[in-house]
Scaffold this motif. Structure first.
Motif, short mmCIF file in Angstrom:
data_model
loop_
_atom_site.label_atom_id
_atom_site.label_comp_id
_atom_site.label_asym_id
_atom_site.label_seq_id
_atom_site.Cartn_x
_atom_site.Cartn_y
_atom_site.Cartn_z
N SER A 17 0.82 -1.03 -0.09
CA SER A 17 -0.11 -0.05 -0.04
C SER A 17 0.83 1.18 -0.06
CB SER A 17 -1.01 0.07 1.08
OG SER A 17 -1.90 -1.09 1.13
N ARG A 19 0.09 5.78 0.03
CA ARG A 19 -0.76 6.72 0.25
C ARG A 19 -0.32 8.26 -0.40
NH1 ARG A 19 -3.01 10.83 5.18
NH2 ARG A 19 -5.22 10.86 4.62
N ARG A 64 -9.64 -1.01 -4.92
CA ARG A 64 -8.45 -1.16 -4.45
C ARG A 64 -7.83 0.61 -4.02
NH1 ARG A 64 -4.24 -2.30 -7.36
NH2 ARG A 64 -5.25 -1.47 -9.51
N PHE A 65 -7.93 1.49 -4.62
CA PHE A 65 -7.85 2.88 -4.42
C PHE A 65 -9.11 3.70 -3.87
CE2 PHE A 65 -4.40 3.26 -8.01
CZ PHE A 65 -3.93 2.14 -7.54
N GLU A 79 -5.24 6.89 -1.46
CA GLU A 79 -5.02 5.65 -0.74
C GLU A 79 -4.98 4.44 -1.71
OE1 GLU A 79 -4.29 5.76 2.57
OE2 GLU A 79 -3.74 3.59 2.50
N MET A 80 -4.00 3.84 -1.89
CA MET A 80 -3.71 2.58 -2.74
C MET A 80 -3.46 1.40 -2.19
SD MET A 80 -1.58 4.60 -5.89
CE MET A 80 0.06 4.75 -4.92
N ASN A 81 -4.29 0.40 -2.36
CA ASN A 81 -3.97 -0.73 -1.45
C ASN A 81 -3.91 -1.93 -2.56
OD1 ASN A 81 -4.28 0.16 1.38
ND2 ASN A 81 -6.36 0.47 0.66
N SER A 82 -3.37 -3.13 -2.34
CA SER A 82 -3.26 -4.21 -2.99
C SER A 82 -2.75 -3.89 -4.57
CB SER A 82 -4.54 -4.74 -3.27
OG SER A 82 -5.37 -5.24 -2.31
N LEU A 83 -1.49 -3.21 -4.24
CA LEU A 83 -1.16 -2.65 -5.47
C LEU A 83 -0.47 -3.59 -6.29
CD1 LEU A 83 0.63 0.45 -3.91
CD2 LEU A 83 -0.57 0.46 -6.14
#
Length: 113
Positions: A17, A19, A64-65, A79-83
């Motif tokens: 992740s 940010r 995801r974002f 916020e960026m997850n599971s990139l």
């Protein structure tokens, strides 16, 4: 004139992740957006948010974002997850102010496999 300054990019492993933040030099009443440009590709819209908080996402990042904004701080976040490796790009902040389009200089996000 509006200055937009992005921060928060970096190198992260797939599944991780990050940010991103974008600080504007003045209050923006219109929507703000994040775009990205991967090597050899055209710039694409990632997400938008109105001043009231309504959001819209590209299909490739939906779920995801998360885009958000703090109007008191003139700042928009991503916020960026599971990139994924395919998220690797320069991420740019964008706003429209008095019918003029403004861009930040971008922040590099690199996702390793």
């Amino acid at each position: 004139q509006v200055q937009l300054v992005e921060s928060g990019g970096g190198l992260v492993q797939a599944g991780g992740s990050l940010r991103l933040s974008c600080a504007a030099s003045r209050s923006i009443v219109n929507a703000m957006a994040w775009y990205r440009q991967a090597p050899g590709k055209q710039r694409e819209l990632v997400a938008t948010i109105t001043r009231g908080g309504s959001t819209n996402y590209a299909a490739s990042v939906r779920g995801r974002f998360t885009i958000s904004r703090d109007n008191a701080k003139n700042t928009v976040y991503l916020e960026m997850n599971s990139l994924k490796p395919e998220d690797t790009a320069i991420y740019y902040c964008n706003c429209n102010y008095y019918n003029m389009n403004f861009w930040g200089k971008g922040t590099l996000v690199t996702v390793s496999a």
